[in-house]
Design an enzyme around this catalytic site. Structure first.
Site, PDB file in Angstrom:
ATOM      1  N   SER A  24       0.860  -1.184   0.000  1.00 20.37           N
ATOM      2  CA  SER A  24       0.000   0.000   0.000  1.00 20.37           C
ATOM      3  C   SER A  24       0.893   1.230   0.000  1.00 20.37           C
ATOM      4  O   SER A  24       1.695   1.434   0.933  1.00 20.37           O
ATOM      5  CB  SER A  24      -0.886  -0.012   1.250  1.00 20.37           C
ATOM      6  OG  SER A  24      -1.356   1.299   1.497  1.00 20.37           O
ATOM      7  N   HIS A  49      -1.652  -0.996  -3.857  1.00 21.32           N
ATOM      8  CA  HIS A  49      -2.877  -0.596  -3.173  1.00 21.32           C
ATOM      9  C   HIS A  49      -2.841   0.929  -2.983  1.00 21.32           C
ATOM     10  O   HIS A  49      -1.887   1.466  -2.426  1.00 21.32           O
ATOM     11  CB  HIS A  49      -2.924  -1.333  -1.830  1.00 21.32           C
ATOM     12  CG  HIS A  49      -4.177  -1.144  -1.050  1.00 21.32           C
ATOM     13  ND1 HIS A  49      -5.366  -1.743  -1.376  1.00 21.32           N
ATOM     14  CD2 HIS A  49      -4.421  -0.420   0.079  1.00 21.32           C
ATOM     15  CE1 HIS A  49      -6.289  -1.415  -0.491  1.00 21.32           C
ATOM     16  NE2 HIS A  49      -5.748  -0.608   0.394  1.00 21.32           N
ATOM     17  N   ASP A  51      -4.694   4.031  -1.304  1.00 18.12           N
ATOM     18  CA  ASP A  51      -5.651   4.378  -0.249  1.00 18.12           C
ATOM     19  C   ASP A  51      -6.172   5.791  -0.422  1.00 18.12           C
ATOM     20  O   ASP A  51      -5.418   6.760  -0.287  1.00 18.12           O
ATOM     21  CB  ASP A  51      -4.965   4.262   1.117  1.00 18.12           C
ATOM     22  CG  ASP A  51      -4.891   2.823   1.583  1.00 18.12           C
ATOM     23  OD1 ASP A  51      -5.907   2.115   1.499  1.00 18.12           O
ATOM     24  OD2 ASP A  51      -3.799   2.407   2.032  1.00 18.12           O
ATOM     25  N   MET A  53      -8.649   8.659   0.962  1.00 15.56           N
ATOM     26  CA  MET A  53      -9.412   9.080   2.151  1.00 15.56           C
ATOM     27  C   MET A  53      -9.997  10.459   1.911  1.00 15.56           C
ATOM     28  O   MET A  53      -9.301  11.349   1.408  1.00 15.56           O
ATOM     29  CB  MET A  53      -8.475   9.133   3.351  1.00 15.56           C
ATOM     30  CG  MET A  53      -7.766   7.816   3.601  1.00 15.56           C
ATOM     31  SD  MET A  53      -6.651   7.943   5.002  1.00 15.56           S
ATOM     32  CE  MET A  53      -5.841   6.341   4.901  1.00 15.56           C
ATOM     33  N   HIS A  83      -8.659   1.795  -3.081  1.00 17.13           N
ATOM     34  CA  HIS A  83      -9.506   1.595  -1.906  1.00 17.13           C
ATOM     35  C   HIS A  83     -10.125   2.950  -1.546  1.00 17.13           C
ATOM     36  O   HIS A  83      -9.442   3.819  -1.005  1.00 17.13           O
ATOM     37  CB  HIS A  83      -8.620   1.039  -0.768  1.00 17.13           C
ATOM     38  CG  HIS A  83      -9.324   0.892   0.537  1.00 17.13           C
ATOM     39  ND1 HIS A  83      -8.643   0.603   1.713  1.00 17.13           N
ATOM     40  CD2 HIS A  83     -10.641   0.966   0.884  1.00 17.13           C
ATOM     41  CE1 HIS A  83      -9.505   0.525   2.709  1.00 17.13           C
ATOM     42  NE2 HIS A  83     -10.721   0.754   2.235  1.00 17.13           N
ATOM     43  N   MET A  85     -12.026   5.098   0.696  1.00 16.64           N
ATOM     44  CA  MET A  85     -12.562   5.299   2.048  1.00 16.64           C
ATOM     45  C   MET A  85     -13.306   6.628   2.009  1.00 16.64           C
ATOM     46  O   MET A  85     -12.855   7.647   2.556  1.00 16.64           O
ATOM     47  CB  MET A  85     -11.414   5.308   3.057  1.00 16.64           C
ATOM     48  CG  MET A  85     -10.822   3.919   3.269  1.00 16.64           C
ATOM     49  SD  MET A  85      -9.201   3.950   4.044  1.00 16.64           S
ATOM     50  CE  MET A  85      -8.179   4.093   2.599  1.00 16.64           C
ATOM     51  N   MET A 154     -11.312  -4.940   6.941  1.00 13.34           N
ATOM     52  CA  MET A 154     -10.387  -3.994   7.564  1.00 13.34           C
ATOM     53  C   MET A 154      -9.994  -4.569   8.916  1.00 13.34           C
ATOM     54  O   MET A 154     -10.857  -4.912   9.736  1.00 13.34           O
ATOM     55  CB  MET A 154     -11.052  -2.632   7.783  1.00 13.34           C
ATOM     56  CG  MET A 154     -11.302  -1.801   6.544  1.00 13.34           C
ATOM     57  SD  MET A 154      -9.906  -1.586   5.431  1.00 13.34           S
ATOM     58  CE  MET A 154      -8.667  -0.831   6.499  1.00 13.34           C
ATOM     59  N   GLY A 159      -7.930   4.924   8.143  1.00 14.20           N
ATOM     60  CA  GLY A 159      -7.555   6.336   8.268  1.00 14.20           C
ATOM     61  C   GLY A 159      -6.050   6.545   8.330  1.00 14.20           C
ATOM     62  O   GLY A 159      -5.557   7.575   7.887  1.00 14.20           O
ATOM     63  N   ASP A 189      -6.760  -5.847   5.247  1.00 18.08           N
ATOM     64  CA  ASP A 189      -6.050  -4.569   5.139  1.00 18.08           C
ATOM     65  C   ASP A 189      -5.927  -3.927   6.514  1.00 18.08           C
ATOM     66  O   ASP A 189      -6.934  -3.648   7.161  1.00 18.08           O
ATOM     67  CB  ASP A 189      -6.846  -3.654   4.191  1.00 18.08           C
ATOM     68  CG  ASP A 189      -6.153  -2.343   3.894  1.00 18.08           C
ATOM     69  OD1 ASP A 189      -4.936  -2.231   4.144  1.00 18.08           O
ATOM     70  OD2 ASP A 189      -6.833  -1.436   3.385  1.00 18.08           O
ATOM     71  N   GLY A 191      -2.454  -3.326   9.519  1.00 17.64           N
ATOM     72  CA  GLY A 191      -1.637  -3.998  10.533  1.00 17.64           C
ATOM     73  C   GLY A 191      -1.086  -5.343  10.095  1.00 17.64           C
ATOM     74  O   GLY A 191      -0.679  -6.146  10.936  1.00 17.64           O
TER      75      GLY A 191
HETATM   76  C1  DX5 Z   1      -5.829   2.097   6.368  1.00 13.89           C
HETATM   77  C2  DX5 Z   1      -5.560   1.786   4.908  1.00 13.89           C
HETATM   78  C3  DX5 Z   1      -4.568   0.693   4.776  1.00 13.89           C
HETATM   79  C4  DX5 Z   1      -3.199   1.106   5.259  1.00 13.89           C
HETATM   80  C5  DX5 Z   1      -2.506  -0.070   5.878  1.00 13.89           C
HETATM   81  O1  DX5 Z   1      -6.753   3.092   6.458  1.00 13.89           O
HETATM   82  O2  DX5 Z   1      -6.730   1.384   4.247  1.00 13.89           O
HETATM   83  O3  DX5 Z   1      -4.477   0.213   3.442  1.00 13.89           O
HETATM   84  O4  DX5 Z   1      -2.406   1.628   4.210  1.00 13.89           O
HETATM   85  O5  DX5 Z   1      -1.369   0.354   6.534  1.00 13.89           O
HETATM   86  P1  DX5 Z   1      -0.550  -0.674   7.450  1.00 13.89           P
HETATM   87  O6  DX5 Z   1      -0.231  -1.840   6.611  1.00 13.89           O
HETATM   88  O7  DX5 Z   1       0.668   0.118   7.865  1.00 13.89           O
HETATM   89  O8  DX5 Z   1      -1.446  -0.990   8.608  1.00 13.89           O
HETATM   90 ZN    ZN Z   2      -6.451   0.289   2.204  1.00 11.05          ZN
END
Ligand code: DX5
Ligand code: ZN
Length: 229
Positions: A24, A49, A51, A53, A83, A85, A154, A159, A189, A191
Site C-alpha cells: 500500500s 494498493h 488508499d 481518504m 480503496h 474510504m 479492515m 484512516g 487490510d 496492521g
Molecule cells: C488504512 C488503509 C490501509 C493502510 C494499511 O486506512 O486502508 O491500506 O495503508 O497500513 P498498514 O499496513 O501500515 O497498517
Molecule cells: Zn487500504
C-alpha cells in the site's frame, strides 16, 4: 489512459490463484513516489494498493486521482487497486478509471446496496470490491457479495497506516467464505506484518495489503517474502 487500457491489463484477482501481497503506497516516500512504486513491484508486489481518504468517511485525507495517475505513469504494468474510504465513492469512479485504476473497492457502510455502483465500475473495464470496517458484521454485505469480485476485511479502523492489527476480525472469515463464490478473493487490510500474516494465511485470506511493513522495511523483497510465508 482510457478505461479500455485498464481492462486489457492483467488483473491478478482473475488470473492468480496463489496468495497475493499488495504493498500500500500510503507508507511510501512521496518525494520519490515513482521510484517507490517500481521498487515495491520489483520486490515481488502483485499489485499496488492506493488508499483514498476523503476526510469525512475517515478522519484523514490522503491521495487523489493525480497521485494515482503518477503511480500509473511510473509503473504502467502495475495493477492499481483503489480503496475508496469515501462517503460518496460514486463520485470518484470515473476519475480513478482515467487515472489508471484496475480495481475499485468501496465500503459497505457507505453503500449498502451497491448494484448501480458496481455496474458503473464494470462498465469502465474495472473489477469491483466491497470492504467491511472492523465493527461491521459479515452479514452487512450479503447483498453486495454476489455482485463483486473481492471482499476485504479492515483489520484496523481505517484512516492511518501503522496501526495495530485487530485479530478478532478473522472470526468473520467463515461466514464470508460461505457466502462467496470460489473465484472471489478475500482480502485483509491494516496492521498486516510478518508477525500477523501467519494468522491471516491460516484463516484462508487470499490477498494481504501492507503499507508500513513493506515501505518501512529496509529490504522490500524480504518483507514481501515474509508476508507470503
Ligand atoms: C488504512 C488503509 C490501509 C493502510 C494499511 O486506512 O486502508 O491500506 O495503508 O497500513 P498498514 O499496513 O501500515 O497498517
Ligand atoms: Zn487500504
Amino acid at each position: 489512459m482510457t478505461a479500455s487500457v485498464a481492462a486489457a491489463r492483467r488483473n491478478p484477482y482473475l488470473t492468480d490463484r496463489r496468495l497475493l501481497v499488495e504493498p500500500s503506497i500510503l507508507s511510501a516516500d512521496f518525494t520519490r513516489l515513482g521510484e517507490e512504486c517500481r521498487a515495491a513491484m520489483d520486490a515481488g508486489g502483485d499489485a499496488l494498493h492506493v488508499d483514498v481518504m476523503d476526510g469525512h468517511f475517515v478522519p484523514n485525507l490522503s491521495m487523489g486521482p493525480a497521485l494515482c495517475e503518477a503511480a500509473h505513469r511510473a509503473v504502467p504494468g502495475a495493477f492499481l487497486d483503489v480503496h475508496l474510504m469515501c462517503t460518496d465513492p460514486g463520485k470518484w469512479v470515473e476519475p480513478f478509471a482515467k487515472a489508471g485504476a484496475g480495481h475499485i473497492q468501496f465500503h459497505v457502510e457507505a453503500v449498502p446496496r451497491p448494484a448501480a455502483l458496481v455496474e458503473r465500475i464494470r462498465a469502465l473495464g474495472m473489477t469491483a470490491g466491497v470492504v467491511l470496517n472492523p465493527d461491521t458484521p459479515a452479514s452487512a454485505c450479503v447483498d453486495a457479495i454476489p455482485l463483486v469480485d473481492t471482499v476485504m476485511l479492515m483489520s484496523v479502523h481505517p484512516g492511518y497506516s501503522g496501526q495495530r492489527f485487530i485479530e478478532g476480525v478473522l472470526r468473520k472469515v467463515p461466514e464470508l467464505r460461505a457466502a462467496m463464490r470460489p473465484g472471489q478473493r478475500l482480502m485483509i487490510d491494516g496492521g498486516v506484518s510478518p508477525e500477523t500474516a501467519p494468522a491471516c494465511r491460516a484463516a484462508g485470506i487470499d490477498v494481504l495489503m501492507s503499507a508500513s511493513a513493506v515501505f518501512g522495511a529496509p529490504d522490500y523483497a524480504a518483507a514481501i517474502a515474509a508476508l507470503r510465508g
